[in-house]
Scaffold this motif. Structure first.
Motif, PDB file in Angstrom:
ATOM      1  N   ASP A 140       0.837  -1.197   0.000  1.00 16.02           N
ATOM      2  CA  ASP A 140       0.000   0.000   0.000  1.00 16.02           C
ATOM      3  C   ASP A 140       0.878   1.256   0.000  1.00 16.02           C
ATOM      4  N   THR A 141       1.985   1.191   0.730  1.00 15.69           N
ATOM      5  CA  THR A 141       2.888   2.335   0.839  1.00 15.69           C
ATOM      6  C   THR A 141       3.624   2.619  -0.460  1.00 15.69           C
ATOM      7  N   VAL A 142       4.103   1.589  -1.144  1.00 11.52           N
ATOM      8  CA  VAL A 142       4.936   1.787  -2.340  1.00 11.52           C
ATOM      9  C   VAL A 142       4.139   1.789  -3.629  1.00 11.52           C
ATOM     10  N   ALA A 143       2.839   1.588  -3.562  1.00  9.95           N
ATOM     11  CA  ALA A 143       2.039   1.252  -4.743  1.00  9.95           C
ATOM     12  C   ALA A 143       2.211   2.213  -5.914  1.00  9.95           C
ATOM     13  N   GLU A 144       2.110   3.495  -5.680  1.00  6.09           N
ATOM     14  CA  GLU A 144       2.157   4.447  -6.795  1.00  6.09           C
ATOM     15  C   GLU A 144       3.508   4.400  -7.505  1.00  6.09           C
ATOM     16  N   ASP A 145       4.601   4.417  -6.752  1.00  6.91           N
ATOM     17  CA  ASP A 145       5.925   4.375  -7.362  1.00  6.91           C
ATOM     18  C   ASP A 145       6.216   3.010  -7.975  1.00  6.91           C
ATOM     19  N   TYR A 146       5.751   1.963  -7.323  1.00  7.56           N
ATOM     20  CA  TYR A 146       5.912   0.606  -7.855  1.00  7.56           C
ATOM     21  C   TYR A 146       5.233   0.491  -9.221  1.00  7.56           C
ATOM     22  N   ALA A 147       4.026   1.020  -9.339  1.00  9.25           N
ATOM     23  CA  ALA A 147       3.269   0.898 -10.585  1.00  9.25           C
ATOM     24  C   ALA A 147       4.021   1.521 -11.754  1.00  9.25           C
ATOM     25  N   VAL A 148       4.639   2.672 -11.528  1.00  5.56           N
ATOM     26  CA  VAL A 148       5.389   3.335 -12.590  1.00  5.56           C
ATOM     27  C   VAL A 148       6.624   2.521 -12.961  1.00  5.56           C
ATOM     28  N   ARG A 149       7.372   2.091 -11.963  1.00  7.26           N
ATOM     29  CA  ARG A 149       8.638   1.391 -12.205  1.00  7.26           C
ATOM     30  C   ARG A 149       8.418   0.030 -12.861  1.00  7.26           C
ATOM     31  N   VAL A 150       7.510  -0.760 -12.310  1.00  5.38           N
ATOM     32  CA  VAL A 150       7.333  -2.127 -12.794  1.00  5.38           C
ATOM     33  C   VAL A 150       6.733  -2.142 -14.193  1.00  5.38           C
ATOM     34  N   GLY A 151       5.828  -1.216 -14.469  1.00  5.99           N
ATOM     35  CA  GLY A 151       5.270  -1.138 -15.813  1.00  5.99           C
ATOM     36  C   GLY A 151       6.342  -0.856 -16.853  1.00  5.99           C
ATOM     37  N   GLN A 152       7.293   0.007 -16.523  1.00  3.73           N
ATOM     38  CA  GLN A 152       8.386   0.313 -17.437  1.00  3.73           C
ATOM     39  C   GLN A 152       9.292  -0.899 -17.646  1.00  3.73           C
ATOM     40  N   LEU A 153       9.583  -1.627 -16.563  1.00  6.42           N
ATOM     41  CA  LEU A 153      10.446  -2.798 -16.665  1.00  6.42           C
ATOM     42  C   LEU A 153       9.799  -3.897 -17.503  1.00  6.42           C
ATOM     43  N   ASP A 176       7.851  -3.616 -19.981  1.00  4.79           N
ATOM     44  CA  ASP A 176       7.969  -3.275 -21.396  1.00  4.79           C
ATOM     45  C   ASP A 176       9.333  -3.636 -21.962  1.00  4.79           C
ATOM     46  N   GLN A 177      10.330  -3.853 -21.088  1.00  3.90           N
ATOM     47  CA  GLN A 177      11.691  -4.169 -21.522  1.00  3.90           C
ATOM     48  C   GLN A 177      12.022  -5.658 -21.370  1.00  3.90           C
ATOM     49  N   GLU A 178      11.006  -6.502 -21.181  1.00  2.84           N
ATOM     50  CA  GLU A 178      11.236  -7.917 -20.899  1.00  2.84           C
ATOM     51  C   GLU A 178      10.560  -8.818 -21.939  1.00  2.84           C
ATOM     52  N   PRO A 179      11.142  -8.933 -23.134  1.00  5.16           N
ATOM     53  CA  PRO A 179      10.521  -9.742 -24.187  1.00  5.16           C
ATOM     54  C   PRO A 179      10.434 -11.224 -23.835  1.00  5.16           C
ATOM     55  N   ILE A 180      11.404 -11.748 -23.080  1.00  7.08           N
ATOM     56  CA  ILE A 180      11.356 -13.167 -22.739  1.00  7.08           C
ATOM     57  C   ILE A 180      10.197 -13.448 -21.791  1.00  7.08           C
ATOM     58  N   SER A 181       9.974 -12.569 -20.831  1.00  2.00           N
ATOM     59  CA  SER A 181       8.832 -12.727 -19.936  1.00  2.00           C
ATOM     60  C   SER A 181       7.527 -12.709 -20.719  1.00  2.00           C
ATOM     61  N   ARG A 182       7.422 -11.782 -21.644  1.00  6.33           N
ATOM     62  CA  ARG A 182       6.197 -11.705 -22.441  1.00  6.33           C
ATOM     63  C   ARG A 182       6.031 -12.948 -23.310  1.00  6.33           C
ATOM     64  N   ALA A 183       7.131 -13.521 -23.761  1.00  6.45           N
ATOM     65  CA  ALA A 183       7.052 -14.749 -24.554  1.00  6.45           C
ATOM     66  C   ALA A 183       6.527 -15.909 -23.708  1.00  6.45           C
ATOM     67  N   MET A 184       6.948 -15.992 -22.454  1.00  7.47           N
ATOM     68  CA  MET A 184       6.437 -17.037 -21.569  1.00  7.47           C
ATOM     69  C   MET A 184       4.938 -16.876 -21.350  1.00  7.47           C
ATOM     70  N   LEU A 185       4.505 -15.647 -21.160  1.00  9.77           N
ATOM     71  CA  LEU A 185       3.081 -15.382 -20.980  1.00  9.77           C
ATOM     72  C   LEU A 185       2.300 -15.715 -22.250  1.00  9.77           C
ATOM     73  N   ALA A 186       2.892 -15.448 -23.413  1.00  9.38           N
ATOM     74  CA  ALA A 186       2.223 -15.769 -24.673  1.00  9.38           C
ATOM     75  C   ALA A 186       2.078 -17.277 -24.836  1.00  9.38           C
ATOM     76  N   ALA A 187       3.108 -18.037 -24.468  1.00  8.10           N
ATOM     77  CA  ALA A 187       3.028 -19.497 -24.550  1.00  8.10           C
ATOM     78  C   ALA A 187       1.959 -20.030 -23.603  1.00  8.10           C
ATOM     79  N   PHE A 188       1.907 -19.455 -22.405  1.00  8.99           N
ATOM     80  CA  PHE A 188       0.864 -19.818 -21.446  1.00  8.99           C
ATOM     81  C   PHE A 188      -0.517 -19.574 -22.034  1.00  8.99           C
ATOM     82  N   ALA A 189      -0.695 -18.409 -22.656  1.00 12.90           N
ATOM     83  CA  ALA A 189      -2.002 -18.041 -23.211  1.00 12.90           C
ATOM     84  C   ALA A 189      -2.449 -19.020 -24.287  1.00 12.90           C
ATOM     85  N   GLU A 190      -1.504 -19.545 -25.074  1.00 10.61           N
ATOM     86  CA  GLU A 190      -1.861 -20.492 -26.130  1.00 10.61           C
ATOM     87  C   GLU A 190      -2.339 -21.825 -25.569  1.00 10.61           C
TER      88      GLU A 190
END
Length: 206
Positions: free
Chosen positions: A14-27, A29-43
C-alpha cells in the motif's frame, strides 16, 4: 503465513504502490522473454484465468490483450485501486493467494508472476495446494520467481520504508513442491535478472 506477515506485506505494498506501478510497468515493457512465456501460457489455456498478486494490473492487462478471460487479485487494496484506475474494463479484487475466492476446479489457468516472493517457504505447499484446488484438471499454471536460498529483510523499497520479508527460491525445490501439490512441470526457463537470477516454471494440473 501468519496474519502479521500478511499485514506487513499488505501495508508495505500500500505504501509503495504508486511508485511501484510506474517502475514495474516500465520494466515489463523491456522484458521480451517474460512476455514470450506469458504468450506461450495463453496459447495453452482454456477457460478463465486469474493473475494472483497482480499488483497494478500490467500483467493482467497483457494477458487480456492475448485474448484471455482474466481477472486480477492482489493483497494490497491500493494496488487494486491503481489497477482498476489504469484498466477500468478489467476485473480486479482484493484477496490473498493463501485462500482464493474461487470454487474448486473453476479456473483454466493461474499466473503467479513474481508474486510468491513474500511467501515463507514453509507455506508454499499449502499455497500450491490452493492453486491446484482452483484449477480444473489440465489447467495451466505459470510461476515466475527470484532464484536463490535466502531470506531478505529490506528496510526500504521504491523509495519508501517497508516491513515485509522476501525469499529467494530454488527452482528444483519449487518443481518438487508443485509435483507434491498435483502438478506436472512441463517447462522451465532460467533467466538473468537485473539483481539476481530468475526462473519461470510452467505446469499442468493432473
Amino acid at each position: 503465513m501468519t496474519t502479521s506477515h500478511l499485514d506487513a506485506t499488505r501495508d508495505s505494498y500500500d505504501t509503495v504502490a504508486e511508485d511501484y506501478a510506474v517502475r514495474v510497468g516500465q520494466l515489463f515493457d523491456q522484458e521480451p522473454i517474460s512476455r514470450a512465456m506469458l504468450a506461450a501460457f495463453a496459447e495453452q489455456v482454456s477457460g478463465p484465468v486469474v493473475d494472483v498478486g497482480c499488483g497494478p494490473g500490467h500483467v493482467t492487462a497483457h494477458l487480456a490483450s492475448l485474448g484471455l478471460d482474466v481477472a486480477g487479485v492482489d493483497l494490497s487494496p491500493k494496488m487494486v485501486e491503481i489497477a482498476r484506475r489504469q484498466y477500468p474494463d478489467l476485473r480486479f479484487s482484493v484477496g490473498s493467494m493463501t485462500a482464493l475466492d474461487f470454487p474448486d476446479g473453476e479456473l483454466g489457468g493461474l499466473v503467479a508472476w513474481w508474486s510468491i516472493f513474500h511467501l515463507p517457504p514453509e507455506v508454499l505447499p499449502s499455497v500450491f495446494a490452493e492453486f491446484r484446488r482452483t484449477l480444473a484438471p489440465g489447467g495451466r499454471l505459470l510461476i515466475g520467481f527470484h532464484v536463490g536460498d535466502e531470506r531478505l529483510s529490506p528496510e526500504t523499497a521504491y523509495g519508501h520504508p517497508v516491513t515485509y520479508d522476501a525469499y529467494l527460491l530454488e527452482p528444483g525445490r519449487i518443481a518438487e513442491l508443485l509435483g507434491q501439490a498435483g502438478f506436472e512441470v512441463t517447462a522451465r526457463l532460467a533467466m538473468e535478472g537485473r539483481k539476481r537470477p530468475q526462473s519461470c516454471l510452467s505446469a499442468r494440473a493432473v
